[in-house]
Design an enzyme around this catalytic site. Structure first.
Site, PDB file in Angstrom:
ATOM      1  N   ASP A  29      33.977  57.079  23.719  1.00 60.16           N
ATOM      2  CA  ASP A  29      34.037  55.693  23.265  1.00 60.16           C
ATOM      3  C   ASP A  29      33.293  55.615  21.946  1.00 60.16           C
ATOM      4  OD1 ASP A  29      34.569  52.842  25.023  1.00 60.16           O
ATOM      5  OD2 ASP A  29      33.454  52.680  23.151  1.00 60.16           O
ATOM      6  N   LYS A  48      27.033  52.231  24.723  1.00 57.53           N
ATOM      7  CA  LYS A  48      27.766  52.336  25.991  1.00 57.53           C
ATOM      8  C   LYS A  48      27.719  53.769  26.516  1.00 57.53           C
ATOM      9  CE  LYS A  48      31.695  49.719  26.823  1.00 57.53           C
ATOM     10  NZ  LYS A  48      33.109  49.397  26.631  1.00 57.53           N
ATOM     11  N   GLU A  53      48.903  51.647  34.057  1.00 57.94           N
ATOM     12  CA  GLU A  53      48.039  51.499  35.232  1.00 57.94           C
ATOM     13  C   GLU A  53      48.394  50.199  35.961  1.00 57.94           C
ATOM     14  OE1 GLU A  53      45.720  48.852  35.204  1.00 57.94           O
ATOM     15  OE2 GLU A  53      46.024  48.264  33.112  1.00 57.94           O
ATOM     16  N   PHE A  54      48.078  50.191  37.267  1.00 51.02           N
ATOM     17  CA  PHE A  54      48.325  48.983  38.073  1.00 51.02           C
ATOM     18  C   PHE A  54      47.058  48.647  38.851  1.00 51.02           C
ATOM     19  CE2 PHE A  54      52.315  51.169  37.335  1.00 51.02           C
ATOM     20  CZ  PHE A  54      53.131  50.145  36.876  1.00 51.02           C
ATOM     21  N   LYS A  61      55.629  48.100  33.640  1.00 56.18           N
ATOM     22  CA  LYS A  61      54.315  47.457  33.699  1.00 56.18           C
ATOM     23  C   LYS A  61      54.437  45.948  33.422  1.00 56.18           C
ATOM     24  CE  LYS A  61      49.995  46.518  33.422  1.00 56.18           C
ATOM     25  NZ  LYS A  61      48.726  47.050  33.722  1.00 56.18           N
ATOM     26  N   ASN A  78      53.748  42.716  36.158  1.00 53.30           N
ATOM     27  CA  ASN A  78      52.785  41.626  35.991  1.00 53.30           C
ATOM     28  C   ASN A  78      53.485  40.284  35.809  1.00 53.30           C
ATOM     29  OD1 ASN A  78      50.505  43.034  36.523  1.00 53.30           O
ATOM     30  ND2 ASN A  78      49.803  43.217  34.420  1.00 53.30           N
ATOM     31  N   PHE A 135      50.260  37.382  46.491  1.00 50.09           N
ATOM     32  CA  PHE A 135      50.424  36.603  45.247  1.00 50.09           C
ATOM     33  C   PHE A 135      51.164  35.293  45.445  1.00 50.09           C
ATOM     34  CE2 PHE A 135      48.431  38.776  41.729  1.00 50.09           C
ATOM     35  CZ  PHE A 135      47.964  39.891  42.400  1.00 50.09           C
ATOM     36  N   CYS A 143      44.851  40.561  32.118  1.00 45.75           N
ATOM     37  CA  CYS A 143      46.200  41.149  32.100  1.00 45.75           C
ATOM     38  C   CYS A 143      47.343  40.158  32.274  1.00 45.75           C
ATOM     39  CB  CYS A 143      46.301  42.230  33.160  1.00 45.75           C
ATOM     40  SG  CYS A 143      45.284  43.649  32.716  1.00 45.75           S
ATOM     41  N   ARG A 150      37.116  37.051  31.367  1.00 48.83           N
ATOM     42  CA  ARG A 150      38.235  36.981  30.423  1.00 48.83           C
ATOM     43  C   ARG A 150      39.358  36.088  30.954  1.00 48.83           C
ATOM     44  NH1 ARG A 150      39.117  43.272  29.006  1.00 48.83           N
ATOM     45  NH2 ARG A 150      38.430  43.538  31.151  1.00 48.83           N
TER      46      ARG A 150
HETATM   47  C1  UDX Z   1      42.442  47.564  28.009  1.00 49.46           C
HETATM   48  C2  UDX Z   1      43.590  46.558  27.869  1.00 49.46           C
HETATM   49  O1  UDX Z   1      43.074  45.248  27.872  1.00 49.46           O
HETATM   50  C3  UDX Z   1      44.637  46.733  28.934  1.00 49.46           C
HETATM   51  O2  UDX Z   1      45.747  45.932  28.641  1.00 49.46           O
HETATM   52  C4  UDX Z   1      45.104  48.139  28.977  1.00 49.46           C
HETATM   53  O3  UDX Z   1      45.978  48.335  30.064  1.00 49.46           O
HETATM   54  C5  UDX Z   1      43.949  49.116  29.033  1.00 49.46           C
HETATM   55  O4  UDX Z   1      42.990  48.846  28.026  1.00 49.46           O
HETATM   56  P1  UDX Z   1      40.135  47.526  29.219  1.00 49.46           P
HETATM   57  O5  UDX Z   1      39.836  48.893  29.685  1.00 49.46           O
HETATM   58  O6  UDX Z   1      39.622  46.388  30.049  1.00 49.46           O
HETATM   59  O7  UDX Z   1      41.710  47.302  29.177  1.00 49.46           O
HETATM   60  O8  UDX Z   1      39.696  47.380  27.660  1.00 49.46           O
HETATM   61  P2  UDX Z   1      38.293  47.251  26.977  1.00 49.46           P
HETATM   62  O9  UDX Z   1      37.278  46.803  27.958  1.00 49.46           O
HETATM   63  O10 UDX Z   1      38.511  46.534  25.692  1.00 49.46           O
HETATM   64  O11 UDX Z   1      37.925  48.758  26.679  1.00 49.46           O
HETATM   65  C6  UDX Z   1      38.378  49.506  25.635  1.00 49.46           C
HETATM   66  C7  UDX Z   1      37.284  50.496  25.207  1.00 49.46           C
HETATM   67  O12 UDX Z   1      37.793  51.338  24.187  1.00 49.46           O
HETATM   68  C8  UDX Z   1      36.019  49.844  24.647  1.00 49.46           C
HETATM   69  O13 UDX Z   1      34.885  50.356  25.286  1.00 49.46           O
HETATM   70  C9  UDX Z   1      36.017  50.247  23.160  1.00 49.46           C
HETATM   71  O14 UDX Z   1      34.719  50.399  22.640  1.00 49.46           O
HETATM   72  C10 UDX Z   1      36.798  51.534  23.205  1.00 49.46           C
HETATM   73  N1  UDX Z   1      37.467  51.906  21.954  1.00 49.46           N
HETATM   74  C11 UDX Z   1      38.299  51.052  21.344  1.00 49.46           C
HETATM   75  C12 UDX Z   1      37.274  53.192  21.408  1.00 49.46           C
HETATM   76  O15 UDX Z   1      36.520  53.993  21.925  1.00 49.46           O
HETATM   77  N2  UDX Z   1      37.952  53.540  20.276  1.00 49.46           N
HETATM   78  C13 UDX Z   1      38.762  52.677  19.615  1.00 49.46           C
HETATM   79  O16 UDX Z   1      39.333  53.048  18.576  1.00 49.46           O
HETATM   80  C14 UDX Z   1      38.940  51.409  20.171  1.00 49.46           C
HETATM   81  C1  UDX Z   2      46.348  42.440  37.495  1.00 50.80           C
HETATM   82  C2  UDX Z   2      47.439  43.189  38.298  1.00 50.80           C
HETATM   83  O1  UDX Z   2      47.389  42.783  39.655  1.00 50.80           O
HETATM   84  C3  UDX Z   2      47.244  44.676  38.157  1.00 50.80           C
HETATM   85  O2  UDX Z   2      48.272  45.389  38.840  1.00 50.80           O
HETATM   86  C4  UDX Z   2      47.282  44.999  36.673  1.00 50.80           C
HETATM   87  O3  UDX Z   2      47.284  46.321  36.378  1.00 50.80           O
HETATM   88  C5  UDX Z   2      46.158  44.269  35.968  1.00 50.80           C
HETATM   89  O4  UDX Z   2      46.348  42.880  36.166  1.00 50.80           O
HETATM   90  P1  UDX Z   2      43.808  41.685  37.851  1.00 50.80           P
HETATM   91  O5  UDX Z   2      43.871  41.136  36.465  1.00 50.80           O
HETATM   92  O6  UDX Z   2      42.622  42.458  38.282  1.00 50.80           O
HETATM   93  O7  UDX Z   2      45.086  42.636  38.110  1.00 50.80           O
HETATM   94  O8  UDX Z   2      43.922  40.428  38.818  1.00 50.80           O
HETATM   95  P2  UDX Z   2      44.910  39.931  39.982  1.00 50.80           P
HETATM   96  O9  UDX Z   2      44.336  40.274  41.286  1.00 50.80           O
HETATM   97  O10 UDX Z   2      46.298  40.333  39.712  1.00 50.80           O
HETATM   98  O11 UDX Z   2      44.773  38.326  39.780  1.00 50.80           O
HETATM   99  C6  UDX Z   2      45.195  37.723  38.561  1.00 50.80           C
HETATM  100  C7  UDX Z   2      44.983  36.236  38.618  1.00 50.80           C
HETATM  101  O12 UDX Z   2      45.901  35.619  39.514  1.00 50.80           O
HETATM  102  C8  UDX Z   2      43.594  35.771  39.088  1.00 50.80           C
HETATM  103  O13 UDX Z   2      43.149  34.718  38.254  1.00 50.80           O
HETATM  104  C9  UDX Z   2      43.821  35.285  40.502  1.00 50.80           C
HETATM  105  O14 UDX Z   2      42.904  34.285  40.887  1.00 50.80           O
HETATM  106  C10 UDX Z   2      45.233  34.725  40.382  1.00 50.80           C
HETATM  107  N1  UDX Z   2      45.966  34.710  41.673  1.00 50.80           N
HETATM  108  C11 UDX Z   2      46.239  35.880  42.321  1.00 50.80           C
HETATM  109  C12 UDX Z   2      46.417  33.499  42.199  1.00 50.80           C
HETATM  110  O15 UDX Z   2      46.202  32.424  41.607  1.00 50.80           O
HETATM  111  N2  UDX Z   2      47.127  33.511  43.366  1.00 50.80           N
HETATM  112  C13 UDX Z   2      47.414  34.670  44.041  1.00 50.80           C
HETATM  113  O16 UDX Z   2      48.059  34.586  45.087  1.00 50.80           O
HETATM  114  C14 UDX Z   2      46.949  35.889  43.501  1.00 50.80           C
END
Ligand code: UDX
Ligand code: UDX
Length: 426
Positions: A30, A35, A151-152, A204, A208, A249, A260, A327
């Site tokens: 990173d 971090k 990823e899911f 993906k 979603n 859901f 997401c 977020r």
């Molecule tokens: C992110 C996206 O939001 C999601 O849609 C995708 O599926 C996976 O990547 P997340 O892991 O939550 O999810 O992202 P974030 O918390 O922003 O982490 C990204 C990391 O990459 C940060 O720690 C950042 O410092 C690092 N980074 C970013 C690098 O090391 N190099 C870079 O050039 C840019």
């Molecule tokens: C989601 C997807 O589920 C995952 O597969 C993907 O890779 C990343 O995005 P996440 O963002 O962790 O995961 O949250 P999720 O559990 O999907 O919930 C998303 C939002 O929907 C939340 O705000 C939750 O409160 C809301 N939700 C979920 C509802 O309002 N009703 C439901 O029945 C389920």
């Protein structure tokens, strides 16, 4: 296998820890030095059940390493897994500048064959574009394979999800990397879906978008239930017992948030409209979600005509229970609206002490309601379901409980002399 994971965010860290646990030699890099420093000591900057323990275990076994030397790691490892952020822009498109940076680094440092796996969620056509970028920079096609492997993972259950996937999706341009990809995750029994690069990207987004559609569908049905004085929970039972519909859901409430679902829905709409494809269904899904807060506030406004200057406590600030992630949290959007109306807002959350202008954040659930006119449940934390309602009644000034997640037992609340409000719940 030797794998370099680029990006120690939520997705990168979970994936790196799991791959190390499968026995691979994993280097997670990173650009943020602070971090990396804390991760090297086994301190994880995010809350995800079990993650810190798994990271520590694999650090100890020497299977997992952290580094801020992105260039050296990219040069040394034959497999690069990209998990950098892809944030949303105003117009719904994705900001791919981090992906771009990583591709540039790979282009300048590649010496021998590499499999480059995109884990980050990227819009349709991005992996093809990454391939073309490398070719245009003079990199021989023999030297690399780009793979799209979305990823899911759900926050809060990410480790369960990665160790018990319901499928593994790989998008490739040729068959060349497939043999190696089959050895990446220790999951022989799950269906492997091999498709094109863009096919994997769209799986993906479609997933979603479908989950978001189910939630907006539930919310629209709850609105109809509300005016016909029917409990949506009865409808839910009727729907959920039909395997064609499924039980997941379909919970009605403040709507979907998180890093997401909203972002991916906007991005899919953007990808479609760029190619002149109309997205009437996805537009409606978004519109319903965007009006859920207004719906609940209208409900509250009917019970308490002037909200200005009222003291309102909001329980739950994260985007869902089981996480500390704020977020795109619908609870925060609601809190901001309440502040704008002129309410005095108190908040309590089991995981997060919210720092927001004009909001008082409490560390005790029951202290947060002292003198309040209204209590709103904005996130369905288990702890709220088991609340002591007589304690709450005695501490509140008013008596309105607005259940914006349909998770509280209305009868119990009423038994304590409180007024229960919900949408599609009596
Ligand atoms: C992110 C996206 O939001 C999601 O849609 C995708 O599926 C996976 O990547 P997340 O892991 O939550 O999810 O992202 P974030 O918390 O922003 O982490 C990204 C990391 O990459 C940060 O720690 C950042 O410092 C690092 N980074 C970013 C690098 O090391 N190099 C870079 O050039 C840019
Ligand atoms: C989601 C997807 O589920 C995952 O597969 C993907 O890779 C990343 O995005 P996440 O963002 O962790 O995961 O949250 P999720 O559990 O999907 O919930 C998303 C939002 O929907 C939340 O705000 C939750 O409160 C809301 N939700 C979920 C509802 O309002 N009703 C439901 O029945 C389920």
């Amino acid at each position: 296998m030797r794998i370099c994971v680029v990006g120690a965010g939520y997705v990168g860290l979970t994936t790196a820890a799991a791959l190390a646990n499968f026995g691979h030699e994993v280097q997670c890099v990173d650009m943020e030095q602070a971090k990396i420093d804390s991760l090297t000591q086994g301190k994880v900057p995010i809350y995800e059940p079990g993650l810190e323990k798994l990271i520590r275990k694999n650090l100890k076994k020497d299977k997992l390493h952290f580094s801020s030397n992105v260039i050296e790691s990219i040069r040394d490892y034959p497999m690069i897994l990209i998990a950098v952020g892809t944030p949303s822009r105003e117009d719904g498109s994705s900001n791919l500048s981090y992906i771009n940076q990583v591709i540039n680094l790979i282009a300048s440092n590649i010496k021998d064959y590499k499999i480059i796996i995109t884990k980050s969620t990227v819009p349709a056509g991005t992996n093809e574009w990454m391939h073309q970028m490398l070719v245009e920079k003079g990199i021989e096609e023999d030297l690399f394979d780009i793979v799209s492997n979305p990823e899911f993972l759900r926050e809060g259950t990410a480790l369960w999800d990665i160790f018990h996937p319901n499928k593994l999706v790989f998008g490739t341009r040729t068959d060349r990397p497939i043999k190696v990809l089959k050895k990446l995750y220790e999951s022989e029994k799950v269906p492997y879906i091999f498709t094109s690069l863009t096919g994997a990207e769209l799986i993906k987004y479609a997933s979603n978008a479908f989950l978001a559609t189910k939630i907006s569908f539930a919310n629209e049905i709850a609105r109809i239930c509300d005016v016909y004085e029917v409990d949506y929970s009865d409808i839910y039972k009727g729907l959920a017992t039909d395997p064609r519909i499924g039980r997941y859901f379909l919970n009605a409430g403040l709507g979907f948030g998180g890093s997401c679902l909203p972002k991916d829905l906007s991005c899919l709409k953007h990808s479609a409209s760029k190619q002149n494809v109309e997205t009437k269904l996805l537009d409606a899904v978004m519109e319903i979600n965007d009006t859920q807060i207004e719906l609940y506030l209208n409900k509250l406004g009917k019970a308490l005509p002037s909200l200005e200057d009222k003291q309102i406590t909001v329980w739950g600030v994260t985007f869902k229970s089981g996480t500390d992630d704020l977020r795109s949290s619908p609870a925060i959007a609601l809190i901001k609206q309440l502040v704008q109306i002129g309410c005095r807002v108190h908040t309590y959350d089991p995981m997060v002490q919210l720092e927001l202008a004009d909001v008082s954040s409490y560390i005790n659930q029951y202290e947060s309601v002292i003198g309040s006119d209204v209590l709103i449940i904005a996130t369905e934390w288990d702890q709220f379901l088991k609340s002591d309602w007589s304690e709450i009644k005695s501490r509140m000034k008013g008596s309105i409980i607005l259940d914006a997640r349909n998770c509280i037992n209305a009868q119990t609340v009423r038994k304590h002399g409180l007024l229960y409000l919900g949408v599609g719940k009596r």
